[in-house]
Each structure stands twice: as structure tokens, then as C-alpha cells.
Design a protein around this motif. Structure first.
Motif, mmCIF file in Angstrom:
data_model
loop_
_atom_site.group_PDB
_atom_site.id
_atom_site.type_symbol
_atom_site.label_atom_id
_atom_site.label_comp_id
_atom_site.label_asym_id
_atom_site.label_seq_id
_atom_site.Cartn_x
_atom_site.Cartn_y
_atom_site.Cartn_z
ATOM 1 N N ALA A 32 0.815 -1.215 0.000
ATOM 2 C CA ALA A 32 0.000 0.000 0.000
ATOM 3 C C ALA A 32 0.851 1.269 0.000
ATOM 4 C CB ALA A 32 -0.917 -0.011 1.222
ATOM 5 N N LEU A 33 2.079 1.163 0.547
ATOM 6 C CA LEU A 33 2.931 2.350 0.673
ATOM 7 C C LEU A 33 3.892 2.549 -0.497
ATOM 8 C CD1 LEU A 33 3.880 2.129 4.464
ATOM 9 C CD2 LEU A 33 2.185 3.630 3.392
ATOM 10 N N LEU A 34 4.119 1.523 -1.302
ATOM 11 C CA LEU A 34 5.090 1.620 -2.394
ATOM 12 C C LEU A 34 4.838 2.799 -3.337
ATOM 13 C CD1 LEU A 34 5.784 -2.107 -3.403
ATOM 14 C CD2 LEU A 34 7.211 -0.555 -2.060
ATOM 15 N N PRO A 35 3.583 3.124 -3.705
ATOM 16 C CA PRO A 35 3.367 4.270 -4.605
ATOM 17 C C PRO A 35 3.786 5.606 -3.991
ATOM 18 C CG PRO A 35 1.456 2.809 -4.596
ATOM 19 C CD PRO A 35 2.331 2.379 -3.464
ATOM 20 N N ARG A 36 3.982 5.660 -2.691
ATOM 21 C CA ARG A 36 4.323 6.923 -2.030
ATOM 22 C C ARG A 36 5.832 7.068 -1.794
ATOM 23 N NH1 ARG A 36 0.503 7.004 3.156
ATOM 24 N NH2 ARG A 36 1.658 8.987 3.474
ATOM 25 N N LEU A 37 6.621 6.163 -2.363
ATOM 26 C CA LEU A 37 8.068 6.239 -2.205
ATOM 27 C C LEU A 37 8.696 7.054 -3.327
ATOM 28 C CD1 LEU A 37 8.992 2.560 -1.181
ATOM 29 C CD2 LEU A 37 8.283 4.467 0.263
ATOM 30 N N THR A 109 12.584 0.026 6.258
ATOM 31 C CA THR A 109 13.210 0.708 5.120
ATOM 32 C C THR A 109 12.181 1.382 4.214
ATOM 33 O OG1 THR A 109 13.205 -1.400 3.909
ATOM 34 C CG2 THR A 109 15.209 -0.807 5.120
ATOM 35 N N VAL A 110 10.922 0.975 4.329
ATOM 36 C CA VAL A 110 9.864 1.592 3.522
ATOM 37 C C VAL A 110 9.261 2.795 4.249
ATOM 38 C CG1 VAL A 110 7.540 1.250 2.580
ATOM 39 C CG2 VAL A 110 9.299 -0.491 2.221
ATOM 40 N N LEU A 111 8.961 2.638 5.528
ATOM 41 C CA LEU A 111 8.274 3.702 6.272
ATOM 42 C C LEU A 111 9.065 5.002 6.314
ATOM 43 C CD1 LEU A 111 6.816 1.657 9.281
ATOM 44 C CD2 LEU A 111 5.544 2.702 7.396
ATOM 45 N N VAL A 112 10.401 4.906 6.427
ATOM 46 C CA VAL A 112 11.204 6.137 6.533
ATOM 47 C C VAL A 112 11.270 6.908 5.212
ATOM 48 C CG1 VAL A 112 12.623 5.244 8.410
ATOM 49 C CG2 VAL A 112 13.339 4.858 6.042
ATOM 50 N N GLN A 113 10.760 6.295 4.126
ATOM 51 C CA GLN A 113 10.829 6.955 2.824
ATOM 52 C C GLN A 113 9.471 7.413 2.308
ATOM 53 O OE1 GLN A 113 13.822 5.310 0.001
ATOM 54 N NE2 GLN A 113 13.789 3.469 1.316
ATOM 55 N N VAL A 114 8.428 7.141 3.060
ATOM 56 C CA VAL A 114 7.084 7.506 2.607
ATOM 57 C C VAL A 114 6.972 9.029 2.465
ATOM 58 C CG1 VAL A 114 4.637 7.521 3.220
ATOM 59 C CG2 VAL A 114 6.013 5.463 3.578
ATOM 60 N N ASP A 115 6.552 9.470 1.283
ATOM 61 C CA ASP A 115 6.329 10.892 0.959
ATOM 62 C C ASP A 115 7.614 11.723 0.988
ATOM 63 O OD1 ASP A 115 3.610 10.394 0.646
ATOM 64 O OD2 ASP A 115 3.164 10.855 2.741
ATOM 65 N N ALA A 116 8.780 11.081 0.972
ATOM 66 C CA ALA A 116 10.042 11.823 0.902
ATOM 67 C C ALA A 116 10.209 12.403 -0.504
ATOM 68 C CB ALA A 116 11.213 10.911 1.235
ATOM 69 N N THR A 117 10.745 13.625 -0.601
ATOM 70 C CA THR A 117 10.907 14.255 -1.907
ATOM 71 C C THR A 117 11.987 13.574 -2.736
ATOM 72 O OG1 THR A 117 12.419 15.851 -0.896
ATOM 73 C CG2 THR A 117 10.094 16.483 -1.072
ATOM 74 N N SER A 118 12.991 12.994 -2.056
ATOM 75 C CA SER A 118 14.020 12.228 -2.747
ATOM 76 C C SER A 118 14.586 11.195 -1.785
ATOM 77 C CB SER A 118 15.146 13.142 -3.243
ATOM 78 O OG SER A 118 15.971 13.556 -2.160
ATOM 79 N N ALA A 119 15.299 10.231 -2.332
ATOM 80 C CA ALA A 119 15.858 9.163 -1.497
ATOM 81 C C ALA A 119 16.795 9.727 -0.431
ATOM 82 C CB ALA A 119 16.605 8.164 -2.378
ATOM 83 N N PHE A 120 17.494 10.815 -0.771
ATOM 84 C CA PHE A 120 18.482 11.362 0.168
ATOM 85 C C PHE A 120 17.840 12.114 1.323
ATOM 86 C CE2 PHE A 120 20.718 10.783 -3.834
ATOM 87 C CZ PHE A 120 21.834 10.061 -3.412
ATOM 88 N N ASP A 121 16.536 12.331 1.233
ATOM 89 C CA ASP A 121 15.818 12.972 2.341
ATOM 90 C C ASP A 121 15.275 11.951 3.339
ATOM 91 O OD1 ASP A 121 16.207 15.535 1.328
ATOM 92 O OD2 ASP A 121 14.445 15.374 0.017
#
Length: 330
Positions: A32-37, A109-121
């Protein structure tokens, strides 16, 4: 006579169904969260943050494969082994604990990237990985505790004619006690101290507490698994770790035969400490060499490496013989 392993329903529930349910629940959330990465996603974090990126497929494939392999292997072991309580507790605890750990690693590893503007954020998953490890240990311990104790299975028949016996007159008692260490108590404490300092140092330098959480159980295992006290008395054979835990006990009433054997820890048990084999043999093996091997009722077997194993086996056989007289079975 070999009996059917007890608590089969618990083996299926705690070793197969619960791990599958934990894994499935985690992956439902991940899907469910993959589209928000972000694209690309963060794959690895170093001391200064994200240091490697890649596709979503790279992020989830490795944990998916590891989780699937773990479910198959631990599920198979759960339903095929478990004749002894220790084996059953270790297997079911590991099945539930590993499923929880791998599910938590994936979610972290997925939750910390949800809605992040880029991977480095993306923030470090350190805190959530720590929670995952603690949850894995807790749920694994709970599954092991719920695995069920062994039912009483008094040995039947006489001891073999060639069984070692102690020169212990009827009415007299003896207690045989030995301590056995693999690498020595001093060396154990030195290694444990070094592990603690390593973890704390890494924490202070990197501000990441996860290594400390990982090393803590390693230190406990080092302290408990490398030095044991072995005792034989009228109650049977007992082996206790240096901190009083873990503890292994074989009642004299369940001893079919005790004898001396030679043990190669790595070849026979895959390592040192409290171990169990696929065939169900439970071992307290801290070094190579002589050991007491106990054939237990119900097709169970115990091996404990210790000095003067012949005397220990003889005393245990003597008490096993007396137990047949005191508590005859039919």
C-alpha cells in the motif's frame, strides 16, 4: 519406543501459521505504501545518511526472498521436529522471531521513505530497526514459552547389561558435579567486554543505537553458553549455564541408558553452545572431546560435553536403575 512428537497443533500454529500471518500483514502494508516512495529509493544508509539508491524492486526483492526462504525452512523444521521441549521451543521461537524480524526490516526501510521528496531525504531506519529486533526477540520468546513442555514418559524395561554402573551401595546417595568451559571464563568476560565497548563506541561515533541492540544478546549468549555446570543426582542429570540459564534437565525416571561418547561440535551440531540437530538430539557442547550421551525415553537423546564423563554416566545409570525399582512402570 519412539513416540509421536507432542503439541503438533502448537507446532503448526506457532511455527507455520503465525509467521505466515506476520509476514503477510507486513507485505500488505508495504504494498500500500510503495506508490508513495521516491524514485529512486534509498537502499543503504551509512554514517552520513543514504549512500546508495536504486529501484523499488531492489529494495524489496532481497527481503522478500529471505522471508520466503525462512518461512519454508523454519516451517518445515517446526512440523518435522520437536520431540524434545528444548528443540520445540528453539524452533518455534526462531520461526516466529525471524518472521517478525524480516517483516520489521522491510517495513523499516519503507516507512522512513514515505512521501520523501528524494531518497536522500529519507531518515535513518535505525530506530525502527531497533524496535523490530526487540519485537522479534519478544515474540520469539513468547512463542517458545507457548511451545509446550514434554509429557512424563517414564522409561520401561531394564538397563542394558553392559551399562556403566557406579559402586554405590543401596541406601547411599552420591552427587556428581563438574564445571565445563569452552574458551575459559576469563576469555569469555574479556570478549564480552570488548563487544560491549565496540557497540557503545559505534553508538557514540555514529549516533546509531541499533548496533548496541544487536550486540547485547550476543554478549548474553557468550556469558551463558560457554561455561556450564553439570550435575547428576537422584533426580537425574542437570546442566545450567553460567548465569543459571538456560537449564537442561533429564529425570532419572526417563533415562534408558547413559554412556560415554566423543563429540565434534561443529561436525555434529554445527557449532558450540546449547544446540539441537535435525534428528532431534539436544547437545550442550562447548568443546571437542568426551561427553555423556543419554538415551532418553520417547526416542530422545541428550549429549553434554564434560570431563570424567564415565563417572557421570555410571552415577546416572545407577539412579535410573533405582528409579525403575522405586517407580515401576507397566
Amino acid at each position: 519406543m519412539t513416540t509421536r512428537p507432542p503439541h503438533r497443533a502448537r507446532a503448526w500454529l506457532l511455527g507455520v501459521l503465525l509467521p505466515v500471518a506476520i509476514t503477510a500483514a507486513a507485505w500488505v502494508v508495504v504494498a500500500a505504501l510503495l506508490p508513495r516512495l521516491p524514485d529512486p529509493v534509498a537502499l543503504h544508509w551509512g554514517l552520513d545518511g543514504v549512500d546508495r539508491t536504486g529501484s523499488v524492486g531492489e529494495l524489496v526483492t532481497s527481503t522478500a526472498v529471505i522471508s520466503a526462504i525462512s518461512l519454508v525452512i523454519m516451517g518445515t523444521l517446526s512440523v518435522l521436529t520437536g520431540r524434545q521441549a528444548l528443540t520445540r521451543r528453539m524452533t518455534l521461537g526462531a520461526a516466529t522471531g525471524l518472521a517478525t524480524l524480516f517483516a520489521g526490516m522491510t517495513l523499516s526501510t519503507v516507512l522512513v521513505q514515505v512521501d520523501a521528496t528524494s531518497a536522500f531525504d529519507a531518515a535513518s531506519p535505525d530506530a525502527s530497526l531497533t524496535v523490530s529486533l526487540v519485537a522479534a526477540v519478544a515474540l520469539g520468546a513468547l512463542a517458545g514459552a507457548l511451545a509446550g513442555s514434554d509429557p512424563d514418559q517414564p522409561a520401561t524395561g531394564d538397563l542394558p547389561a553392559d551399562a556403566l554402573l557406579a559402586d554405590l551401595p543401596e541406601g547411599q546417595r552420591a552427587v556428581w558435579v563438574r564445571s565445563v568451559a569452552g574458551i575459559g571464563q576469563t576469555t569469555t568476560w574479556v570478549l564480552a567486554t570488548c563487544a560491549v565497548l565496540l557497540g557503545v563506541g559505534f553508538w557514540l561515533l555514529s549516533d546509531m543505537i541499533f548496533p548496541v541492540v544487536v550486540l547485547a544478546p550476543v554478549v548474553v549468549l557468550m556469558l551463558t553458553m560457554t561455561t556450564w555446570q553439570v550435575q547428576v543426582d537422584a533426580r537425574g542429570l542437570s546442566a545450567r549455564g553460567a548465569l543459571g540459564w538456560p537449564r537442561l534437565h533429564v529425570p532419572a525416571t526417563e533415562v534408558e541408558r547413559a554412556e560415554v561418547t566423543q563429540v565434534n561440535p561443529f561436525a555434529e551440531f554445527g557449532g558450540w553452545g546449547m544446540r539441537t540437530t535435525v534428528s532431534g538430539t539436544v547437545g550442550v557442547v562447548v568443546r571437542k572431546g568426551e561427553a555423556i550421551a543419554v538415551e532418553r525415553s520417547g526416542g530422545r537423546r541428550i549429549v553434554v560435553t564434560v570431563d570424567d564423563a564415565a563417572t557421570g554416566a555410571a552415577v546416572l545409570n545407577t539412579y535410573a536403575q533405582r528409579a525403575r525399582t522405586t517407580h515401576p512402570t507397566h
